[in-house]
Design an enzyme around this catalytic site. Structure first.
Site, mmCIF file in Angstrom:
data_model
loop_
_atom_site.group_PDB
_atom_site.id
_atom_site.type_symbol
_atom_site.label_atom_id
_atom_site.label_comp_id
_atom_site.label_asym_id
_atom_site.label_seq_id
_atom_site.Cartn_x
_atom_site.Cartn_y
_atom_site.Cartn_z
ATOM 1 N N SER A 94 72.017 0.860 -18.120
ATOM 2 C CA SER A 94 72.639 2.189 -18.012
ATOM 3 C C SER A 94 72.033 3.438 -18.491
ATOM 4 O O SER A 94 70.947 3.729 -18.189
ATOM 5 C CB SER A 94 74.062 2.239 -18.522
ATOM 6 O OG SER A 94 74.983 3.042 -18.316
ATOM 7 N N ASP A 167 79.665 -1.063 -8.497
ATOM 8 C CA ASP A 167 79.336 0.035 -9.782
ATOM 9 C C ASP A 167 79.624 1.124 -8.870
ATOM 10 O O ASP A 167 78.856 1.666 -7.743
ATOM 11 C CB ASP A 167 78.130 -0.438 -10.087
ATOM 12 C CG ASP A 167 77.456 0.719 -11.072
ATOM 13 O OD1 ASP A 167 78.545 1.706 -11.609
ATOM 14 O OD2 ASP A 167 76.613 0.360 -11.712
ATOM 15 N N HIS A 194 79.682 -2.208 -13.047
ATOM 16 C CA HIS A 194 78.684 -1.816 -13.882
ATOM 17 C C HIS A 194 78.634 -2.400 -15.452
ATOM 18 O O HIS A 194 79.275 -2.373 -16.276
ATOM 19 C CB HIS A 194 79.225 -0.181 -14.634
ATOM 20 C CG HIS A 194 78.241 0.635 -15.244
ATOM 21 N ND1 HIS A 194 77.148 1.234 -14.477
ATOM 22 C CD2 HIS A 194 78.123 0.910 -16.221
ATOM 23 C CE1 HIS A 194 76.218 1.791 -15.261
ATOM 24 N NE2 HIS A 194 76.886 1.787 -16.531
#
Length: 244
Positions: A94, A167, A194
């Site tokens: 991320s 996601d 995610h």
């Protein structure tokens, strides 16, 4: 391989250790992992709220509303690598993947010849990456997302890109994959969101490990070819290997 590991926004190193446990276990022995924590206090990321308590300290590396923090993140990472490195690879999730990709591009722009001959990282693994940013403009206090249309294949090292089809930010991860060399780029899209594939995502873990191993193998092949070339080996292969 020695991996430098960067967590996502609103988490911490311990959480990232837990998130990557199944992947690391399946990769087997022969690798070490160093987890580097962010320094900016942050609220819990939505996907981990059920995993944390109010007493847990959570961090981010940057705030995109604070350009100074973006520049500092790159400089601090560079200093950390100089002091604690070298590292063979970087594994990031991320926001951490955003920092990693932007850092690799920054180093590449500083000295392209050196980074192609002796890159800071031999390979990289990106989980659900956020967008990479133009590092030159960060020093000018500006944010510009780097997309394949403006920065195609500017990351030359072998890379693995793993994200979930559910996601909401998957386009960001896809864009980062497009910044990387197509001949040594490996992509896997799992059925989740995610997240880093974990123990409850058995097939996603297996598929993720398969492409990570492929990237490690590609990096080793390139490294061996470079060594043979520097020694004047007539059997050295000078063209980069192709991905599968």
């Amino acid at each position: 391989m020695r991996f430098l590991c960067l967590h996502g926004s609103g988490t911490n190193s311990k959480i990232f250790e837990t998130q990557t446990a199944a992947i690391r276990y399946s990769l087997g022995d022969g690798h070490t992992y160093e987890f580097v924590e962010g320094t900016m206090p942050a609220a819990a990321a939505p996907e981990i709220k059920e995993m944390v308590s109010p007493a847990d300290e959570l961090f981010s590396y940057v705030s995109l509303e604070n350009m100074e923090s973006c520049v500092s993140a790159l400089v601090n990472l560079d200093s950390y690598i100089a002091t604690e490195g070298p590292f063979d690879a970087i594994l990031a999730f991320s926001q951490g993947a955003m920092i990693a990709a932007t850092y690799i591009i920054w180093k590449m722009r500083q000295n392209p010849a050196l980074q192609r001959k002796a890159p800071t990282f031999k390979c990289a693994v990106f989980f659900s990456s956020w967008s990479a940013y133009d590092p030159d403009l960060l020093w000018q206090g500006k944010l510009r997302v780097l997309t394949p249309s403006v920065g195609k294949e500017i990351i030359p090292i072998p890379t693995a890109h793993i994200w979930g089809q559910n996601d909401k930010a998957s386009i960001k991860a896809s864009d980062v994959s497009g910044l990387c060399a197509s001949g040594t780029r490996q992509v896997y899209v799992h059925e989740g969101g995610h997240e880093v594939p974990g123990a409850r995502m058995n097939q996603a873990v297996k598929s993720s490990v398969r492409i990570i191993r492929r990237v490690i193998s590609l990096a080793s092949e390139i490294d061996q070819d470079a060594c043979r070339s520097s020694l004047g080996d007539p059997l050295a292969i000078h063209s980069p290997p192709h991905g599968v």
